[in-house]
Every structure is written in C-alpha cells, then in structure tokens.
Design an enzyme around this catalytic site. Structure first.
Site, PDB file in Angstrom:
ATOM      1  N   ARG A  87     -31.089 -11.015 -19.814  1.00 43.87           N
ATOM      2  CA  ARG A  87     -30.973 -11.888 -20.976  1.00 43.87           C
ATOM      3  C   ARG A  87     -31.984 -13.034 -20.930  1.00 43.87           C
ATOM      4  O   ARG A  87     -32.535 -13.437 -21.936  1.00 43.87           O
ATOM      5  CB  ARG A  87     -29.550 -12.454 -21.054  1.00 43.87           C
ATOM      6  N   TYR A  88     -32.184 -13.606 -19.754  1.00 44.15           N
ATOM      7  CA  TYR A  88     -33.101 -14.718 -19.555  1.00 44.15           C
ATOM      8  C   TYR A  88     -34.313 -14.238 -18.751  1.00 44.15           C
ATOM      9  O   TYR A  88     -34.191 -13.314 -17.933  1.00 44.15           O
ATOM     10  CB  TYR A  88     -32.404 -15.862 -18.808  1.00 44.15           C
ATOM     11  N   ARG A  91     -33.949 -14.212 -14.559  1.00 46.69           N
ATOM     12  CA  ARG A  91     -32.772 -13.761 -13.843  1.00 46.69           C
ATOM     13  C   ARG A  91     -32.120 -12.587 -14.554  1.00 46.69           C
ATOM     14  O   ARG A  91     -32.244 -12.426 -15.773  1.00 46.69           O
ATOM     15  CB  ARG A  91     -31.761 -14.899 -13.665  1.00 46.69           C
ATOM     16  N   CYS A 100     -12.235  -4.582 -10.134  1.00 52.72           N
ATOM     17  CA  CYS A 100     -11.823  -5.930  -9.735  1.00 52.72           C
ATOM     18  C   CYS A 100     -10.544  -5.802  -8.912  1.00 52.72           C
ATOM     19  O   CYS A 100      -9.889  -4.756  -8.914  1.00 52.72           O
ATOM     20  CB  CYS A 100     -11.540  -6.810 -10.959  1.00 52.72           C
ATOM     21  N   CYS A 104      -7.828  -9.769 -15.420  1.00 57.07           N
ATOM     22  CA  CYS A 104      -7.478 -10.971 -16.177  1.00 57.07           C
ATOM     23  C   CYS A 104      -7.255 -10.597 -17.638  1.00 57.07           C
ATOM     24  O   CYS A 104      -8.044  -9.837 -18.219  1.00 57.07           O
ATOM     25  CB  CYS A 104      -8.590 -12.019 -16.053  1.00 57.07           C
ATOM     26  N   CYS A 107     -10.313 -11.424 -20.028  1.00 59.77           N
ATOM     27  CA  CYS A 107     -11.650 -11.049 -19.548  1.00 59.77           C
ATOM     28  C   CYS A 107     -12.555 -10.597 -20.688  1.00 59.77           C
ATOM     29  O   CYS A 107     -12.167  -9.776 -21.523  1.00 59.77           O
ATOM     30  CB  CYS A 107     -11.530  -9.939 -18.513  1.00 59.77           C
ATOM     31  N   ARG A 109     -15.077  -8.757 -20.317  1.00 62.72           N
ATOM     32  CA  ARG A 109     -15.490  -7.375 -20.049  1.00 62.72           C
ATOM     33  C   ARG A 109     -14.267  -6.467 -19.913  1.00 62.72           C
ATOM     34  O   ARG A 109     -14.334  -5.417 -19.271  1.00 62.72           O
ATOM     35  CB  ARG A 109     -16.346  -7.310 -18.778  1.00 62.72           C
ATOM     36  N   ASP A 266     -14.047 -16.579 -24.534  1.00 59.44           N
ATOM     37  CA  ASP A 266     -14.874 -15.690 -25.347  1.00 59.44           C
ATOM     38  C   ASP A 266     -14.046 -14.913 -26.370  1.00 59.44           C
ATOM     39  O   ASP A 266     -12.810 -14.819 -26.277  1.00 59.44           O
ATOM     40  CB  ASP A 266     -15.617 -14.704 -24.443  1.00 59.44           C
ATOM     41  N   ASP A 303     -20.537 -18.981 -24.601  1.00 61.00           N
ATOM     42  CA  ASP A 303     -21.445 -17.837 -24.669  1.00 61.00           C
ATOM     43  C   ASP A 303     -21.505 -17.364 -26.117  1.00 61.00           C
ATOM     44  O   ASP A 303     -20.484 -16.941 -26.684  1.00 61.00           O
ATOM     45  CB  ASP A 303     -20.963 -16.697 -23.780  1.00 61.00           C
ATOM     46  N   LYS A 310     -25.892 -18.857 -23.382  1.00 63.21           N
ATOM     47  CA  LYS A 310     -24.946 -19.964 -23.319  1.00 63.21           C
ATOM     48  C   LYS A 310     -25.458 -21.191 -24.058  1.00 63.21           C
ATOM     49  O   LYS A 310     -26.665 -21.436 -24.127  1.00 63.21           O
ATOM     50  CB  LYS A 310     -24.670 -20.331 -21.851  1.00 63.21           C
TER      51      LYS A 310
END
Length: 341
Positions: A87-88, A91, A100, A104, A107, A109, A266, A303, A310
C-alpha cells in the site's frame, strides 16, 4: 479473576457449557457462527465484560449495514502477488497465515481469518521474491492472521530470508499472541535476534487482557531488547471511555510497551454495534491528554475504506463537514468522504 480453562472454545455449545453464553441464545449464535468462526483461548475465557464482548459471538453480527465491506481496508486493492499487500512505497504486509489463536468479533479480516492456515509455499515464495526484487521496501510487516501462531520451524526460514535482504531494515510483527496465548512466546524469542530491527506490535484492547501470564510474556520480549508497541481498537461497550483506556495505556507503558495506534473500528460486516462516532473518539482523546503521559498516548487513526491508507483523526487531514459527515485526506493528498453514523 476466574481460573482459566484448559481447552480453546470453538463452538456455541462450548460457550454455553462454559457459562459464557446463555442457552436461550444458542439458535441465534449458531447462525452467527456459520458466517464468522469462534475461537477463544483458555486465557481469554474470563467473565470480564471487556473480554467476553470481544470474543463471544453476538446476534447483532447478523446485521450488515450498507457501508460495511468484506475487505474494509482494501488489502486486495494493493496486492501485487498473493499473500502480499503493498500500500505504501517503503513497506509491505506479508500475510504469512490466516490462522489466529482467537477470533475477534470486530476483526477487519474476519472474512478470511481461519479459512486456511499458513500461506501456501508457492505463494510465500512469490511474495518473498517480490520483496527481494523491490529495493524500495524498507519494512516488512508480518500479519495474517497472527504470525506468532506459526511454529519456530515455519517462522524461522521466513525471517532468515527477509533478514538476508539488505534493503529490508525493519521487520514488524503484529500479534495478539503475547496476550491471548502467552505460552507461545518463549519458543519464539530466539528467532527475534536479527540484523534487521525487529518490532512487535501487541494488540490489546482492555486492561483485563493483561493477565499475569501475559505480563510475563511481554516482559520476556522486553528483556530480550525487542522494541514493543501496542495497537488497540476503540470498541463501544468495551473500552470507549477515558478511564478504561487510561488504565490500559498506563499498564502497557509500565510493561515497556509504547501505545502506538488507537484505531477507529473498521467497516467490517456485522460490526456496527462496536463502532463509536469519530466525535466520541475525539472526546476520549481530549479527556486522556494531560491526564496520562504523552509516552502513553497513542495516535487516533482511521483506515480509509478502499485501501487508501490511514488518516490521523486529530489532524488537519480530518475535517467535519456536517453531522456525521467527514472529509478525510489520505497520504497522497486525495480527499475522501466518510459517513460516520
């Protein structure tokens, strides 16, 4: 604090048996579980409302608002090869696993987490090759899923390959493991001594998550010299008040963890009951400032949907233009409308 149980919970029946859900809720929760998996480690099987709300399914997850998305932060919009998000410019995110230790309920994702395990070897090789041939990449963020759920046998070769790329200066882990499955940490410590700087960003949302075992695991990481940051999600009914967050951030700071980001929740499907308004989040940040050390104060971030990155909500990049209406500027200088209801 209640004693932890010995097995992870993966079903509604187990939730009812453990006293974490009412039997009358079973039909509705079974419906939720068909769409979004259940997994709660023994450490997180507590009667604390601040913990149970994060992991125990809720019938409200069946409600999907029009603005909610399957990929709310746009991972796929910036995926040059499978398993990688770029995205950037400097990085990348390497999705080393979809597993996981806990699932959560908020989440971003949640559509993919738990659908598969570690990234397939051919996809992993392709992602690592992309990083190797892209010298602009200075930082590799390992996420998923949770990268610290991988065994040392799997994780070690990935780190070896990344650490052997001279242009990669920072390797960053994003993980729940030190809090939700702290016993895993000891076997991972030898892997974290690298040429590249290795950071661990610990996801924690409520002070009750910082059990004695979690504190021991976090101290072990700090004692090894690993720089530690934290990220939290602002969640209605969990931590959406200054008292809870100040307690969390102070305790993390005392453990040598620097609070890094407080995320606005999100637009993942079925999560509207967790979201506060941006105004409420800003009020909390105002209440925290001056009452806790600047060292303990994270940045309040959102986000942008669609993969635009962000936005710091306490900056000139966030402009209120009406009731529940915001204009948000991404890192490229483009403005986006955001409806906050």
């Amino acid at each position: 604090m209640t004693a932890t149980r010995q097995r992870a919970i993966t079903s509604v029946s187990e939730l009812v048996s453990a006293g974490l859900a009412d039997a009358a809720q079973r039909p509705a929760l079974e419906q939720v579980a068909q769409d979004f998996r259940i997994l709660i480690t023994p450490e997180m099987q507590q009667a604390s409302p601040g913990i149970s709300a994060q992991f125990v399914p809720d019938a409200r997850e069946q409600e999907t608002r029009p603005e909610e998305l399957r990929d709310p932060i746009g991972d796929q919009a910036h995926s040059p090869v499978p398993g990688l998000t770029h995205r950037y410019p400097d990085r990348v995110i390497l999705h080393v696993t979809q597993s996981c230790d806990v699932y959560c309920r908020f989440c971003f994702r949640r559509e993919v987490v738990g659908a598969a395990g570690p990234l397939a070897q051919d996809a992993l090789a392709g992602a690592l090759d992309y990083i190797a041939r892209t010298p602009a990449i200075r930082e590799v963020i390992l996420t998923g899923g949770d990268p610290m759920t991988l065994s040392p046998r799997r994780l070690g070769p990935i780190l070896d390959r990344i650490d052997g790329m001279d242009h990669v200066e920072v390797i960053r882990f994003h993980s729940r493991v030190p809090v939700v499955a702290p016993a895993r940490v000891a076997s991972l410590l030898p892997l974290l001594k690298r040429r590249a700087a290795v950071f661990v960003v610990i996801h924690s949302n409520h002070p009750d998550e910082l059990t004695d075992q979690a504190c021991q695991a976090i101290r072990a990481l700090a004692d090894e010299g690993v720089p530690l940051l934290s990220q939290s999600v602002l969640l209605r009914g969990v931590n959406d008040d200054a008292e809870t967050l100040s307690d969390l951030f102070r305790r993390l700071t005392a453990l040598r963890v620097t609070p890094y980001y407080l995320h606005h929740c999100d637009l993942a499907r079925g999560t509207s009951h967790f979201r506060t308004t941006i105004d409420h989040g800003l009020q909390i940040m105002d209440a925290l400032r001056g009452h806790i050390s600047g060292v303990a104060l994270p940045s309040y971030m959102l986000d942008l949907p669609g993969g635009f990155g962000k936005v710091a909500l306490e900056s000139r990049n966030a402009v209120r233009v009406g009731a529940g209406q915001w204009r948000l500027r991404d890192w490229r200088g483009q403005w986006h409308d955001y409806r906050d209801i």
